[in-house]
Design a protein around this motif. Structure first.
Motif, short mmCIF file in Angstrom:
data_model
loop_
_atom_site.label_atom_id
_atom_site.label_comp_id
_atom_site.label_asym_id
_atom_site.label_seq_id
_atom_site.Cartn_x
_atom_site.Cartn_y
_atom_site.Cartn_z
N SER A 68 51.23 45.10 43.88
CA SER A 68 50.80 43.80 44.14
C SER A 68 50.60 43.84 45.70
O SER A 68 49.61 43.06 45.92
N ASP A 69 50.85 44.67 46.54
CA ASP A 69 50.34 44.87 48.00
C ASP A 69 49.11 45.76 47.97
O ASP A 69 48.13 45.18 48.52
N ALA A 70 49.00 46.62 46.98
CA ALA A 70 47.65 47.21 46.92
C ALA A 70 46.52 46.31 46.41
O ALA A 70 45.52 46.49 46.89
N LEU A 71 46.74 45.25 45.53
CA LEU A 71 45.94 44.59 44.91
C LEU A 71 45.94 43.36 45.41
O LEU A 71 45.25 42.37 44.99
N LYS A 72 46.58 43.07 46.57
CA LYS A 72 46.30 41.72 47.30
C LYS A 72 45.08 41.14 47.35
O LYS A 72 44.55 40.15 47.19
N GLU A 73 44.28 42.07 48.18
CA GLU A 73 42.80 41.69 48.51
C GLU A 73 41.90 41.20 47.38
O GLU A 73 41.30 40.33 47.23
N GLY A 74 42.10 42.04 46.10
CA GLY A 74 41.65 41.81 45.04
C GLY A 74 42.07 40.43 44.37
O GLY A 74 41.18 39.61 43.75
N PHE A 75 43.20 40.24 44.33
CA PHE A 75 43.87 39.05 43.91
C PHE A 75 43.27 37.73 44.86
O PHE A 75 43.04 36.60 44.28
N LEU A 76 43.28 38.01 46.05
CA LEU A 76 42.69 36.68 47.10
C LEU A 76 40.98 36.68 46.70
O LEU A 76 40.67 35.32 46.57
N GLU A 77 40.36 37.60 46.31
CA GLU A 77 39.16 37.28 46.14
C GLU A 77 39.02 36.61 44.58
O GLU A 77 37.97 35.97 44.40
N LEU A 78 39.56 37.03 43.69
CA LEU A 78 39.89 36.50 42.58
C LEU A 78 39.97 34.76 42.41
O LEU A 78 39.32 34.09 41.87
N LEU A 79 40.70 34.48 43.55
CA LEU A 79 40.97 33.24 43.66
C LEU A 79 40.07 32.44 44.79
O LEU A 79 40.02 31.31 45.27
N ASN A 80 39.01 33.26 44.86
CA ASN A 80 37.76 32.78 45.89
C ASN A 80 38.47 32.57 47.37
O ASN A 80 38.20 31.49 47.92
#
Length: 460
Positions: free
Chosen positions: A60-72
């Motif tokens: 979850s820490d590693a994918l945080k940036e990708g998650f934020l991008e997914l939510l625009n």
């Protein structure tokens, strides 16, 4: 709708085929199939839990940036992102848990199906397919087949059942009719309560005891439905706005997320930056300045004071709605409302009870006086409308200030409507009556000089 019909037809067809073939085969085959389908459930659950506990946090820490991008969302324009990290952990745990469980289940089910065939061959000394013993007991075989179908279908559909239960519960709370969909259909509802409990247990975040995953999802769904009703104009009585407040009060994660989203959005929008696919469009003139001033205050929202801030915002929203003010560019309607003593007293009382919104009052003063001067087609130096320390005023002081403000705005509004024959005597009388105002008393003399000067210019 087509997808929903297809889903229900496939489900009914698979169930019918299971029962049909079960009636024709020996009960022992169906029994072994049921065992092969049931045993993987607890084992897969245990393995998936271990996998989530081991890899959930780092992923979850590693994918945080990708998650934020997914939510625009862009982290480079965010003031805070701790809540988003929690949401990322929430999402990663849910995806990991469900995926790991399904992979383990189907692998174990496949292996046990092979073991089943070996056991049957050892017992009857024949190939599994070729063996067709007497005394099939079709009813018992059908029962075992239904058990197999139940275990397999639950393992596949429990996430859908959880989503269905969450959506249905939120819709009931919000008095909202869910549209026909895969989530809302009877088959999904069938797996609802058990699927939700299984989902919660499987995807819980290690070390987190403050909230239950599906409860947070339901609160978020309630807020979404309520906001949608407001946007559709289906909230004449303000019930949906109240529901947003109640859902936030009953949520741990959503309060954190909401405060962070609002703060980040306000910070970006007040600087004219795009956030969550939204580019701000401020109304022209003083209405736009008031909106920007309010966004400046909202950019400081924290979780600890969110609930009280939301209550204040909701009460102000209801007050504005009663005056027909529903849009950012309703500056004229707001100006008319500010000329009414009752409205000002309610507004000042509401804002003054909240430390965060207290700073909005001087902004309202600046908007009201400035708009009045604009309506009189006069020039006014905004530096005259100073902002003072409002922290020492008590409740009675605020009511007095509201009354004084309404007197001033009402008089200036009247003068703007009768610019051809201004009532300067009435203006002097009104200004004298509010000379003791702590907030606007210090600007009255400057205001008076400026107005009289402009009137003289107009007369000359």
């Amino acid at each position: 709708m087509l997808l929903l019909i297809l889903f229900m037809l496939i489900y009914a067809a698979v169930l019918a085929l299971c029962v049909y073939f079960a009636v024709k085969r020996h009960w022992l085959k169906s029994c072994l199939s049921a065992v092969a389908a049931l045993i993987p459930v607890p084992i897969s659950y245990f393995l998936a839990k271990k996998f989530v506990d081991a890899f959930g946090a780092p992923l979850s820490d590693a994918l945080k940036e990708g998650f934020l991008e997914l939510l625009n969302l862009r982290s480079d324009v965010m003031l805070r992102e701790t809540a988003m990290l929690k949401v990322s952990s929430y999402a990663v745990n849910a995806i990991l848990g469900i995926t790991a469980y399904l992979i383990c289940f189907f692998i174990l089910w496949g292996l046990l199906s092979l073991v089943k065939r070996l056991i049957f061959r050892l017992f009857y000394k024949k190939d599994y397919r070729a063996c067709d013993p007497p005394k099939k007991l079709p009813v018992l075989s059908a029962v075992f087949s239904l058990i197999s179908f139940g275990a397999i279908s639950f393992s596949v559909l429990f996430p859908l059942g959880a989503a269905s239960n969450i959506a249905a519960s939120a819709a009931k709370v919000c008095d909202y009719r869910l549209p026909a969909s895969i989530v809302a259909n009877p088959i999904s509802r069938l797996y609802g309560a058990a699927g939700r409990g299984f989902f919660d247990s499987l995807t819980e975040i290690k070390g987190v005891t403050e909230f239950v995953n599906s409860d947070e999802a339901q609160r978020g769904t309630e807020i979404y439905i309520s906001l949608r009703k407001v946007a559709e104009g289906a909230d004449a009585d303000g019930e949906s706005i109240e529901r947003i407040s109640d859902s936030l009060k009953n949520s741990y994660l959503m309060t954190d997320v909401m405060s962070e989203l609002v703060a980040n959005a306000a910070n970006s929008w007040k600087n004219g930056r795009r956030y969550m696919t939204v580019t701000p469009k401020f109304p022209a003139g003083r209405s736009g300045e008031l909106v920007k001033d309010t966004l400046e205050i909202l950019s400081g929202w924290e979780r600890e004071n969110l609930v009280s801030d939301i209550d204040t915002a909701i009460n102000v929203y209801k007050l504005l709605r009663r005056k027909g003010i529903t849009r950012l560019n309703d500056g004229a309607a707001l100006f008319d409302a500010l000329a009414e003593e009752e409205f000002d007293r309610e507004l000042f009382a509401e804002l003054s009870h909240n430390g965060d919104f207290l700073a909005v009052i001087p902004k309202v003063l600046r908007f009201g006086i400035g708009t009045a001067v604009d309506a009189m087609e006069m020039e006014m130096n905004d530096d005259y409308i100073v902002e003072l320390d409002t922290s020492k005023l008590n409740e009675d002081d605020w009511l007095s200030e509201a009354s004084a403000f309404s007197v001033l705005i009402s008089r200036m509004k009247t003068m703007s409507e009768n610019s051809g024959s201004p009532d300067t005597i009435g203006l002097l009388a009104d200004l004298y009556s509010i000379r003791d105002s702590k907030l606007i008393g210090n600007v009255l003399i400057n205001l008076l000089i400026q107005i009289l000067y402009n009137l003289q210019l107009a007369a000359g």
